[in-house]
Design a protein around this motif. Structure first.
Motif, PDB file in Angstrom:
ATOM      1  N   LEU A  83       0.990  -1.345   0.169  1.00  0.00           N
ATOM      2  CA  LEU A  83       0.040   0.084  -0.018  1.00  0.00           C
ATOM      3  C   LEU A  83       0.991   1.208  -0.078  1.00  0.00           C
ATOM      4  CD1 LEU A  83      -2.093  -2.279   1.401  1.00  0.00           C
ATOM      5  CD2 LEU A  83      -3.361  -0.178   2.018  1.00  0.00           C
ATOM      6  N   PRO A  84       0.332   2.433  -0.716  1.00  0.00           N
ATOM      7  CA  PRO A  84       1.168   3.562  -0.360  1.00  0.00           C
ATOM      8  C   PRO A  84       1.346   3.696   0.893  1.00  0.00           C
ATOM      9  CG  PRO A  84      -0.977   3.992  -1.755  1.00  0.00           C
ATOM     10  CD  PRO A  84      -0.965   2.410  -1.406  1.00  0.00           C
ATOM     11  N   THR A  85       2.629   4.380   1.208  1.00  0.00           N
ATOM     12  CA  THR A  85       3.074   4.883   2.537  1.00  0.00           C
ATOM     13  C   THR A  85       2.240   6.066   3.016  1.00  0.00           C
ATOM     14  OG1 THR A  85       4.939   5.860   1.849  1.00  0.00           O
ATOM     15  CG2 THR A  85       5.390   3.760   2.324  1.00  0.00           C
ATOM     16  N   ASP A  86       1.805   7.101   2.026  1.00  0.00           N
ATOM     17  CA  ASP A  86       1.108   8.314   2.413  1.00  0.00           C
ATOM     18  C   ASP A  86      -0.220   8.076   2.550  1.00  0.00           C
ATOM     19  OD1 ASP A  86       0.987  11.502   2.146  1.00  0.00           O
ATOM     20  OD2 ASP A  86      -0.620  10.509   0.577  1.00  0.00           O
ATOM     21  N   PRO A  87      -0.853   8.501   3.826  1.00  0.00           N
ATOM     22  CA  PRO A  87      -2.152   8.380   4.307  1.00  0.00           C
ATOM     23  C   PRO A  87      -3.258   8.482   3.207  1.00  0.00           C
ATOM     24  CG  PRO A  87      -1.159   9.280   6.134  1.00  0.00           C
ATOM     25  CD  PRO A  87      -0.243   9.466   4.932  1.00  0.00           C
ATOM     26  N   TYR A  88      -3.211   9.691   2.554  1.00  0.00           N
ATOM     27  CA  TYR A  88      -4.231  10.304   1.541  1.00  0.00           C
ATOM     28  C   TYR A  88      -4.031   9.398   0.234  1.00  0.00           C
ATOM     29  CZ  TYR A  88      -7.208  12.778  -1.290  1.00  0.00           C
ATOM     30  OH  TYR A  88      -8.378  13.118  -2.072  1.00  0.00           O
ATOM     31  N   THR A  92      -6.907   6.825  -0.935  1.00  0.00           N
ATOM     32  CA  THR A  92      -7.372   6.789  -2.503  1.00  0.00           C
ATOM     33  C   THR A  92      -7.275   5.196  -2.785  1.00  0.00           C
ATOM     34  OG1 THR A  92      -6.552   9.015  -2.720  1.00  0.00           O
ATOM     35  CG2 THR A  92      -6.984   7.708  -4.720  1.00  0.00           C
ATOM     36  N   ALA A  93      -6.313   4.553  -2.824  1.00  0.00           N
ATOM     37  CA  ALA A  93      -5.974   3.239  -3.231  1.00  0.00           C
ATOM     38  C   ALA A  93      -7.193   2.349  -2.450  1.00  0.00           C
ATOM     39  CB  ALA A  93      -4.707   2.626  -2.787  1.00  0.00           C
ATOM     40  N   ARG A  94      -7.509   2.557  -1.329  1.00  0.00           N
ATOM     41  CA  ARG A  94      -8.600   1.696  -0.723  1.00  0.00           C
ATOM     42  C   ARG A  94      -9.918   2.019  -1.403  1.00  0.00           C
ATOM     43  NH1 ARG A  94      -6.250   2.755   5.067  1.00  0.00           N
ATOM     44  NH2 ARG A  94      -4.951   0.828   5.566  1.00  0.00           N
ATOM     45  N   PHE A  95     -10.192   3.162  -1.582  1.00  0.00           N
ATOM     46  CA  PHE A  95     -11.411   3.753  -2.220  1.00  0.00           C
ATOM     47  C   PHE A  95     -11.472   2.982  -3.570  1.00  0.00           C
ATOM     48  CE2 PHE A  95     -13.552   6.179  -5.431  1.00  0.00           C
ATOM     49  CZ  PHE A  95     -14.710   6.459  -4.699  1.00  0.00           C
ATOM     50  N   TRP A  96     -10.666   2.787  -4.394  1.00  0.00           N
ATOM     51  CA  TRP A  96     -10.686   2.328  -5.643  1.00  0.00           C
ATOM     52  C   TRP A  96     -10.394   0.777  -5.474  1.00  0.00           C
ATOM     53  CZ3 TRP A  96     -12.836   4.610  -9.423  1.00  0.00           C
ATOM     54  CH2 TRP A  96     -12.717   6.022  -9.506  1.00  0.00           C
ATOM     55  N   ALA A  97      -9.675   0.356  -4.657  1.00  0.00           N
ATOM     56  CA  ALA A  97      -9.866  -1.137  -4.386  1.00  0.00           C
ATOM     57  C   ALA A  97     -11.377  -1.727  -4.088  1.00  0.00           C
ATOM     58  CB  ALA A  97      -8.979  -1.600  -3.195  1.00  0.00           C
ATOM     59  N   ALA A  98     -11.959  -0.830  -3.141  1.00  0.00           N
ATOM     60  CA  ALA A  98     -13.346  -1.269  -3.065  1.00  0.00           C
ATOM     61  C   ALA A  98     -14.225  -0.932  -4.109  1.00  0.00           C
ATOM     62  CB  ALA A  98     -13.961  -0.283  -1.872  1.00  0.00           C
ATOM     63  N   PHE A  99     -13.972   0.007  -4.811  1.00  0.00           N
ATOM     64  CA  PHE A  99     -14.570   0.292  -6.194  1.00  0.00           C
ATOM     65  C   PHE A  99     -14.464  -0.896  -7.107  1.00  0.00           C
ATOM     66  CE2 PHE A  99     -15.072   1.450 -10.448  1.00  0.00           C
ATOM     67  CZ  PHE A  99     -16.158   2.125 -10.525  1.00  0.00           C
ATOM     68  N   ILE A 100     -13.351  -1.557  -7.233  1.00  0.00           N
ATOM     69  CA  ILE A 100     -13.397  -2.629  -8.090  1.00  0.00           C
ATOM     70  C   ILE A 100     -14.004  -4.133  -7.585  1.00  0.00           C
ATOM     71  CG2 ILE A 100     -11.353  -4.333  -8.737  1.00  0.00           C
ATOM     72  CD1 ILE A 100      -9.375  -1.870  -8.751  1.00  0.00           C
ATOM     73  N   GLU A 151       6.274   4.143  -9.371  1.00  0.00           N
ATOM     74  CA  GLU A 151       7.308   3.657 -10.780  1.00  0.00           C
ATOM     75  C   GLU A 151       6.891   2.311 -10.529  1.00  0.00           C
ATOM     76  OE1 GLU A 151       8.578   5.284 -13.037  1.00  0.00           O
ATOM     77  OE2 GLU A 151       7.363   6.918 -12.290  1.00  0.00           O
ATOM     78  N   SER A 152       6.594   1.570  -9.625  1.00  0.00           N
ATOM     79  CA  SER A 152       6.485   0.298  -9.362  1.00  0.00           C
ATOM     80  C   SER A 152       5.137  -0.166  -8.911  1.00  0.00           C
ATOM     81  CB  SER A 152       7.709  -0.595  -8.377  1.00  0.00           C
ATOM     82  OG  SER A 152       7.311   0.204  -7.250  1.00  0.00           O
ATOM     83  N   ILE A 153       4.963  -1.622  -9.180  1.00  0.00           N
ATOM     84  CA  ILE A 153       3.417  -2.095  -8.939  1.00  0.00           C
ATOM     85  C   ILE A 153       3.235  -1.950  -7.366  1.00  0.00           C
ATOM     86  CG2 ILE A 153       2.328  -4.395  -8.664  1.00  0.00           C
ATOM     87  CD1 ILE A 153       3.319  -5.031 -11.517  1.00  0.00           C
ATOM     88  N   GLY A 154       1.996  -1.677  -6.979  1.00  0.00           N
ATOM     89  CA  GLY A 154       1.557  -1.664  -5.628  1.00  0.00           C
ATOM     90  C   GLY A 154       0.080  -2.082  -5.542  1.00  0.00           C
ATOM     91  N   TYR A 155      -0.752  -1.801  -4.529  1.00  0.00           N
ATOM     92  CA  TYR A 155      -1.697  -2.396  -3.934  1.00  0.00           C
ATOM     93  C   TYR A 155      -2.858  -2.437  -5.063  1.00  0.00           C
ATOM     94  CZ  TYR A 155      -6.030  -2.897  -0.688  1.00  0.00           C
ATOM     95  OH  TYR A 155      -7.061  -3.273  -0.206  1.00  0.00           O
ATOM     96  N   LEU A 156      -3.326  -1.187  -5.752  1.00  0.00           N
ATOM     97  CA  LEU A 156      -4.204  -0.942  -6.662  1.00  0.00           C
ATOM     98  C   LEU A 156      -3.899  -1.872  -8.005  1.00  0.00           C
ATOM     99  CD1 LEU A 156      -7.128  -0.142  -6.920  1.00  0.00           C
ATOM    100  CD2 LEU A 156      -6.066   2.156  -7.372  1.00  0.00           C
TER     101      LEU A 156
END
Lengths: 227, 227
Positions: A83-88, A92-100, A151-156
């Motif tokens: 997951l991204p280290t920045d909370p915002y 955002t990543a959690r929002f789109w993961a839930a959307f998916i 620059e590399s693959i993450g959560y979303l």
């Protein structure tokens, strides 16, 4: 690794997510393929609520639901953050993961499960609508980035990328091109980059796996109907 | 607090979750009540995907979806942790929070939205089934704890507790007792403890708010039908 076991299914995109997460952390584990027609006692005991794969069993304790498991893997094992280290950015990543999982997956899986042509057409429309919203997200929140993770693959990337082999199978089976480069050029370019990544090459199955899964289910259903 | 604004709706349990999280962190914020019949430009612009409350706007940046917001609040603001600090307990809390939003809430909200008696009966059955599974969770994963969060209120308490004023409204309106002490004694005892907590007393609305919301919607629908 002793103490780490994954109950999975090769054709499940939700299982692919967990495999990619574990791979990113460099963790080895025991893998057990489930037979959904004859689920193991371990699966039923470990996930009594949903009785679904993936289940990750860590030191005897089960963790269920792919998004929960990926976050758990990220928090428990050393290695690059998923997951991204920045909370915002994390929000955002959690929002789109839930959307998916709430919008996109029910739509595209609905194409597969549709019993009539009009139902299938409806699910195709829903799928395109959800994909269109993902394209907008890429344009706004992820502008100029190679991956959702930067620059590399993450959560979303894992969450959406795990579905791509099914999308390719749909193109072959139903002539439905979910990620069409003329309609969603940013997503199409992302999907190409994702497909070329070492993680995807190693762990995302070929579309053949999805096609075979569908054919096997259809054959089993036909055999059951003929009885 | 300058830079922190919540777009909400008094009768929304999902908004209550965010208010409780912000209160636990001791954070003050500007609150703006939305009119769902006439959504603000700010809401539509901040949550274009779902166009729903709650939306938390932090230094001009919107965060949407209650579970995502609560986790963001927990990660960004100092104060007592809302999610468990242990990764396995955190995974368990996330699992049940997803269960509440994917299974329990669609069932009980379905009771409200049902257009026919048989549909309502079906949603009541689904609600009782989901509540029964929460009771089992309490018995197994949270045995002997005052709250899901342990000795004090945490993530899962907020997620489920935010629905309780609606359950009380259902008891009055439909004679449906979702948390019945003879059927789900552990949950009933938990709900009583939760209701007595300072956090719930301060921030969970009275059941009247839910009853009024339902009556207002019914009146508006009747007026629209009479036109």
């Amino acid at each position: 690794m002793a103490g780490l076991k994954l109950l999975g299914l090769v054709a499940s995109p939700f299982v692919v997510r967990v495999r990619m997460a574990l791979s990113m952390k460099g963790v080895s584990y025991e893998y057990a393929e489930e037979d959904l027609k004859n689920k193991s006692e371990l699966l039923l005991k470990s996930n009594p609520v949903h009785q679904k794969v993936p289940v990750l069993i860590h030191n005897g304790k089960p963790i269920c639901e792919s998004l929960v498991i990926v976050q758990y893997v990220d928090e428990v094992f050393a290695g690059p953050p998923i997951l991204p280290t920045d909370p915002y950015e994390r929000a955002t990543a959690r929002f789109w993961a839930a959307f998916i999982d709430d919008k996109l997956c029910p739509a595209w899986i609905g194409i597969l499960r549709a019993k009539a042509e009009d139902e299938r057409a409806e699910k195709v429309t829903e799928t395109f609508a959800a994909i269109g919203q993902m394209e907008e997200a890429l344009a706004k929140s992820y502008e100029g980035k190679a991956f959702f993770g930067g620059e590399s693959i993450g959560y979303l990337d894992i969450v959406l990328g795990s579905c791509l082999f099914w999308f390719e199978a749909f193109r072959r089976m139903y002539k439905v091109e979910i990620i069409n480069s003329s309609k969603v050029p940013l997503l199409a370019a992302w999907a190409e980059r994702f497909g070329k990544s070492a993680e995807a090459k190693e762990l995302v199955p070929e579309a053949d796996e999805a096609v075979q899964y569908v054919n096997k289910r259809a054959a089993a259903a036909a055999a059951a109907a003929a009885k």
